[in-house]
Design a protein around this motif. Sequence first.
Motif, mmCIF file in Angstrom:
data_model
loop_
_atom_site.group_PDB
_atom_site.id
_atom_site.type_symbol
_atom_site.label_atom_id
_atom_site.label_comp_id
_atom_site.label_asym_id
_atom_site.label_seq_id
_atom_site.Cartn_x
_atom_site.Cartn_y
_atom_site.Cartn_z
ATOM 1 N N THR A 43 -8.979 -48.321 36.510
ATOM 2 C CA THR A 43 -9.064 -48.025 37.966
ATOM 3 C C THR A 43 -10.574 -47.847 38.201
ATOM 4 O OG1 THR A 43 -6.625 -47.166 37.740
ATOM 5 C CG2 THR A 43 -8.284 -46.615 39.540
ATOM 6 N N LEU A 44 -11.202 -47.145 37.567
ATOM 7 C CA LEU A 44 -12.793 -46.963 37.698
ATOM 8 C C LEU A 44 -13.667 -48.155 37.676
ATOM 9 C CD1 LEU A 44 -15.025 -44.838 38.452
ATOM 10 C CD2 LEU A 44 -14.975 -44.371 35.814
ATOM 11 N N LYS A 53 -12.483 -51.246 38.441
ATOM 12 C CA LYS A 53 -12.019 -52.175 39.550
ATOM 13 C C LYS A 53 -12.670 -51.593 40.764
ATOM 14 C CE LYS A 53 -7.767 -53.376 37.611
ATOM 15 N NZ LYS A 53 -6.279 -53.321 37.293
ATOM 16 N N ALA A 54 -12.765 -50.436 40.982
ATOM 17 C CA ALA A 54 -13.549 -49.796 42.202
ATOM 18 C C ALA A 54 -14.791 -49.897 42.130
ATOM 19 C CB ALA A 54 -12.991 -48.233 42.168
ATOM 20 N N LEU A 55 -15.441 -49.578 40.749
ATOM 21 C CA LEU A 55 -16.997 -49.922 40.774
ATOM 22 C C LEU A 55 -17.344 -51.568 41.026
ATOM 23 C CD1 LEU A 55 -19.658 -48.849 39.653
ATOM 24 C CD2 LEU A 55 -18.940 -49.127 37.289
ATOM 25 N N ALA A 82 -16.115 -53.445 42.874
ATOM 26 C CA ALA A 82 -15.926 -53.688 44.119
ATOM 27 C C ALA A 82 -17.019 -53.095 44.925
ATOM 28 C CB ALA A 82 -14.712 -53.193 44.820
ATOM 29 N N ARG A 83 -17.701 -52.307 44.733
ATOM 30 C CA ARG A 83 -18.866 -51.549 45.328
ATOM 31 C C ARG A 83 -20.193 -51.875 44.761
ATOM 32 N NH1 ARG A 83 -17.695 -45.755 46.353
ATOM 33 N NH2 ARG A 83 -19.943 -45.785 46.849
ATOM 34 N N HIS A 105 -16.090 -57.553 34.569
ATOM 35 C CA HIS A 105 -15.293 -56.383 34.200
ATOM 36 C C HIS A 105 -14.682 -57.208 32.849
ATOM 37 C CE1 HIS A 105 -11.254 -53.709 34.823
ATOM 38 N NE2 HIS A 105 -11.956 -53.324 33.654
ATOM 39 N N GLU A 136 -11.114 -37.919 42.501
ATOM 40 C CA GLU A 136 -10.908 -39.159 43.421
ATOM 41 C C GLU A 136 -11.809 -40.249 42.841
ATOM 42 O OE1 GLU A 136 -8.779 -39.695 45.998
ATOM 43 O OE2 GLU A 136 -8.040 -37.587 45.687
ATOM 44 N N THR A 137 -11.184 -41.426 42.781
ATOM 45 C CA THR A 137 -11.729 -42.490 42.404
ATOM 46 C C THR A 137 -13.103 -42.708 42.909
ATOM 47 O OG1 THR A 137 -9.736 -43.281 41.664
ATOM 48 C CG2 THR A 137 -11.698 -45.011 41.693
ATOM 49 N N GLU A 138 -13.071 -42.775 44.296
ATOM 50 C CA GLU A 138 -14.380 -43.033 44.959
ATOM 51 C C GLU A 138 -15.454 -42.112 44.875
ATOM 52 O OE1 GLU A 138 -15.177 -45.896 46.640
ATOM 53 O OE2 GLU A 138 -13.045 -46.749 45.768
ATOM 54 N N VAL A 163 -16.740 -43.123 41.473
ATOM 55 C CA VAL A 163 -17.826 -44.251 41.505
ATOM 56 C C VAL A 163 -19.129 -43.905 42.459
ATOM 57 C CG1 VAL A 163 -17.953 -46.449 43.086
ATOM 58 C CG2 VAL A 163 -15.895 -45.990 41.811
#
Length: 178
Positions: free
Chosen positions: A17-18, A20-22, A24-25, A32, A154-156, A159
């Motif tokens: 999860t981390l 994928k979010a990383l 994306a930003r 990955h 929170e994931t964000e 990140v």
Amino acid sequence: MAHVIFLHGASSSGKSTLAKALQARIEEPFWHVSIDHLRDAGVLPTSRFKSGDFRWSDSRAAFFEGFHTSLKAYADAGNNLILEHILDNDGWLPTLRGLLAGHDVFFAAVHCPLPLLIERESARGDRPLGSAKRDFETIHVGKTYDITLQSTAETEANVDSLLHAWRSGIRDSSFTRT
């Protein structure tokens, strides 16, 4: 020199999860990479291991030697990596430290409370029961990280913290200490 952001945590701790979010930003292209990707893509004869046709214990060492060597090849070719991995073998950290020497390795611990790990492992159903507990008790011992994250945050927010620390350029982990 490639950048490698190494997410290290127990099975089911939230590394994917981390990652994928990383991905994306982050401001640069990053691959990955994880063992799960190889398993899910059908690279491994997983059903044959499960049926007993083949023994995973007979193939494991060669598989991980190939996986670790491939990480070096990807990085040496100039590919930035978000790597999620579990260092459950004492020899893997020094091996990867040597293979990734000359690259910028940012080592991030991903922690998760044991009851949540057990719940996630059970819900996933694709891990041997008990592997998350075993990882929880052993994999972080003796390792030094550039950042420590809690998967309950929170994931964000994780990140944001990771990107801030990574962008600082400060590296003081098991990958920079010998």
